[in-house]
Design a protein around this motif. Structure first.
Motif, PDB file in Angstrom:
ATOM      1  N   THR A 185       0.832  -1.207   0.000  1.00 45.98           N
ATOM      2  CA  THR A 185       0.000   0.000   0.000  1.00 45.98           C
ATOM      3  C   THR A 185       0.863   1.253   0.000  1.00 45.98           C
ATOM      4  N   LEU A 186       1.878   1.289   0.867  1.00 46.59           N
ATOM      5  CA  LEU A 186       2.737   2.471   0.938  1.00 46.59           C
ATOM      6  C   LEU A 186       3.562   2.638  -0.327  1.00 46.59           C
ATOM      7  N   THR A 187       4.016   1.554  -0.909  1.00 46.07           N
ATOM      8  CA  THR A 187       4.754   1.635  -2.172  1.00 46.07           C
ATOM      9  C   THR A 187       3.858   2.181  -3.270  1.00 46.07           C
ATOM     10  N   GLY A 188       2.610   1.781  -3.278  1.00 51.10           N
ATOM     11  CA  GLY A 188       1.655   2.299  -4.255  1.00 51.10           C
ATOM     12  C   GLY A 188       1.450   3.784  -4.102  1.00 51.10           C
ATOM     13  N   VAL A 189       1.428   4.281  -2.854  1.00 52.07           N
ATOM     14  CA  VAL A 189       1.285   5.719  -2.623  1.00 52.07           C
ATOM     15  C   VAL A 189       2.501   6.451  -3.160  1.00 52.07           C
ATOM     16  N   ASN A 190       3.689   5.890  -2.950  1.00 51.11           N
ATOM     17  CA  ASN A 190       4.909   6.544  -3.429  1.00 51.11           C
ATOM     18  C   ASN A 190       4.954   6.616  -4.945  1.00 51.11           C
ATOM     19  N   ALA A 191       4.446   5.587  -5.608  1.00 55.57           N
ATOM     20  CA  ALA A 191       4.543   5.530  -7.056  1.00 55.57           C
ATOM     21  C   ALA A 191       3.446   6.318  -7.755  1.00 55.57           C
ATOM     22  N   HIS A 192       2.446   6.760  -7.023  1.00 56.82           N
ATOM     23  CA  HIS A 192       1.310   7.441  -7.624  1.00 56.82           C
ATOM     24  C   HIS A 192       1.692   8.857  -8.057  1.00 56.82           C
ATOM     25  N   ALA A 193       1.457   9.143  -9.306  1.00 53.25           N
ATOM     26  CA  ALA A 193       1.715  10.486  -9.833  1.00 53.25           C
ATOM     27  C   ALA A 193       0.385  11.108 -10.239  1.00 53.25           C
ATOM     28  N   ASP A 194       0.250  12.381  -9.971  1.00 57.01           N
ATOM     29  CA  ASP A 194      -0.948  13.121 -10.339  1.00 57.01           C
ATOM     30  C   ASP A 194      -0.623  14.057 -11.493  1.00 57.01           C
ATOM     31  N   VAL A 195      -1.668  14.636 -12.051  1.00 56.74           N
ATOM     32  CA  VAL A 195      -1.509  15.674 -13.057  1.00 56.74           C
ATOM     33  C   VAL A 195      -2.131  16.948 -12.485  1.00 56.74           C
ATOM     34  N   THR A 196      -1.293  17.925 -12.209  1.00 59.30           N
ATOM     35  CA  THR A 196      -1.757  19.214 -11.713  1.00 59.30           C
ATOM     36  C   THR A 196      -2.056  20.096 -12.912  1.00 59.30           C
ATOM     37  N   THR A 197      -3.271  20.635 -12.952  1.00 55.16           N
ATOM     38  CA  THR A 197      -3.688  21.495 -14.054  1.00 55.16           C
ATOM     39  C   THR A 197      -3.616  22.951 -13.611  1.00 55.16           C
ATOM     40  N   LEU A 198      -2.903  23.738 -14.378  1.00 51.24           N
ATOM     41  CA  LEU A 198      -2.776  25.165 -14.146  1.00 51.24           C
ATOM     42  C   LEU A 198      -3.506  25.871 -15.278  1.00 51.24           C
ATOM     43  N   THR A 199      -4.542  26.638 -14.928  1.00 55.39           N
ATOM     44  CA  THR A 199      -5.329  27.359 -15.920  1.00 55.39           C
ATOM     45  C   THR A 199      -4.868  28.814 -15.960  1.00 55.39           C
ATOM     46  N   PHE A 200      -4.507  29.257 -17.152  1.00 56.06           N
ATOM     47  CA  PHE A 200      -4.070  30.634 -17.372  1.00 56.06           C
ATOM     48  C   PHE A 200      -5.198  31.409 -18.027  1.00 56.06           C
ATOM     49  N   GLU A 201      -5.497  32.587 -17.498  1.00 53.78           N
ATOM     50  CA  GLU A 201      -6.419  33.513 -18.151  1.00 53.78           C
ATOM     51  C   GLU A 201      -5.623  34.789 -18.421  1.00 53.78           C
ATOM     52  N   ILE A 202      -5.470  35.115 -19.692  1.00 52.25           N
ATOM     53  CA  ILE A 202      -4.705  36.296 -20.096  1.00 52.25           C
ATOM     54  C   ILE A 202      -5.700  37.361 -20.525  1.00 52.25           C
ATOM     55  N   VAL A 203      -5.652  38.522 -19.869  1.00 53.12           N
ATOM     56  CA  VAL A 203      -6.563  39.621 -20.169  1.00 53.12           C
ATOM     57  C   VAL A 203      -5.755  40.733 -20.837  1.00 53.12           C
ATOM     58  N   ASN A 204      -6.203  41.128 -22.023  1.00 52.94           N
ATOM     59  CA  ASN A 204      -5.541  42.179 -22.791  1.00 52.94           C
ATOM     60  C   ASN A 204      -6.388  43.446 -22.716  1.00 52.94           C
ATOM     61  N   ASN A 205      -5.911  44.422 -21.966  1.00 56.13           N
ATOM     62  CA  ASN A 205      -6.594  45.719 -21.870  1.00 56.13           C
ATOM     63  C   ASN A 205      -5.865  46.778 -22.685  1.00 56.13           C
ATOM     64  N   THR A 206      -5.219  46.355 -23.764  1.00 54.23           N
ATOM     65  CA  THR A 206      -4.515  47.291 -24.631  1.00 54.23           C
ATOM     66  C   THR A 206      -5.207  47.346 -25.998  1.00 54.23           C
ATOM     67  N   SER A 207      -4.802  48.310 -26.813  1.00 49.22           N
ATOM     68  CA  SER A 207      -5.414  48.477 -28.134  1.00 49.22           C
ATOM     69  C   SER A 207      -4.759  47.618 -29.214  1.00 49.22           C
ATOM     70  N   GLY A 208      -3.728  46.851 -28.843  1.00 46.64           N
ATOM     71  CA  GLY A 208      -3.059  45.988 -29.820  1.00 46.64           C
ATOM     72  C   GLY A 208      -3.080  44.538 -29.365  1.00 46.64           C
ATOM     73  N   PRO A 209      -2.790  43.613 -30.280  1.00 43.27           N
ATOM     74  CA  PRO A 209      -2.788  42.196 -29.915  1.00 43.27           C
ATOM     75  C   PRO A 209      -1.574  41.841 -29.050  1.00 43.27           C
ATOM     76  N   LEU A 210      -1.771  40.872 -28.156  1.00 43.75           N
ATOM     77  CA  LEU A 210      -0.672  40.364 -27.337  1.00 43.75           C
ATOM     78  C   LEU A 210      -0.154  39.069 -27.944  1.00 43.75           C
ATOM     79  N   LYS A 211       1.154  38.960 -27.998  1.00 40.32           N
ATOM     80  CA  LYS A 211       1.812  37.752 -28.503  1.00 40.32           C
ATOM     81  C   LYS A 211       2.608  37.131 -27.361  1.00 40.32           C
ATOM     82  N   LEU A 212       2.535  35.806 -27.251  1.00 38.96           N
ATOM     83  CA  LEU A 212       3.359  35.104 -26.271  1.00 38.96           C
ATOM     84  C   LEU A 212       4.803  35.241 -26.712  1.00 38.96           C
ATOM     85  N   ASN A 213       5.596  35.895 -25.882  1.00 39.06           N
ATOM     86  CA  ASN A 213       6.973  36.222 -26.227  1.00 39.06           C
ATOM     87  C   ASN A 213       7.959  35.187 -25.699  1.00 39.06           C
TER      88      ASN A 213
END
Length: 160
Positions: A18-46
């Motif tokens: 059981t403990l070995t199974g806990v050690n071997a368990h990997a998760d997937v952490t999801t990070l959600t990005f929200e990019i807000v553009n309050n400028t008059s031109g387009p934003l490019k990922l630099n």
């Protein structure tokens, strides 16, 4: 070997598995990005750490006065044993001409003792800095989070 010894060995093997199974368990952490553009031109990922060739051209671009969201998945393992804190750090920058914002987000996870799983304590942060030739307003904040593994969360980055 007595019957008691057989039960004891079986119990030890079950707990170890059981403990070995806990050690071997990997998760997937999801990070959600929200990019807000309050400028008059387009934003490019630099700049980012991602392999941008895997995305459609223009996928990360943000039109003027609009917002765009996307998710990034990270393989994480918060099982025993871990002495130093687990850290997930992401740095991206968006540019519009000579104006640029560099955004940073960090997930830091420490663990303490738990019976079958560690007790996780997560801290999340988001920061933004104007890094272009021309100054621009840059803001960052964590907008949502989960306190259970895999510790998903969302950040909102605003430029302009």
């Amino acid at each position: 070997m007595t019957l008691y010894s057989k039960y004891l060995i079986t119990a030890i093997a079950a707990v170890t598995a059981t403990l070995t199974g806990v050690n071997a368990h990997a998760d997937v952490t999801t990070l959600t990005f929200e990019i807000v553009n309050n400028t008059s031109g387009p934003l490019k990922l630099n700049r980012s750490n991602w392999n941008l060739a895997l995305a459609e051209p223009g996928f990360f671009d943000v039109d003027p006065y609009s917002k765009h969201s996307y998710e990034a998945n990270y393989t994480t393992n918060f099982g025993y044993p871990r002495k130093p804190p687990a850290t997930l750090r992401e740095v991206i920058s968006y540019a519009n001409g000579n104006r640029e914002c560099t955004f940073t987000t960090v997930l830091r996870v420490t663990q303490s003792f738990g019976v079958f799983r560690p007790t996780l304590v997560a801290t999340r942060s988001a920061s933004a800095t104007s890094t272009g030739m021309d100054d621009v307003k840059c803001e960052a904040r964590v907008t949502a989070k989960t306190d259970e593994a895999p510790l998903d969360y969302s950040v909102r980055f605003t430029m302009g």
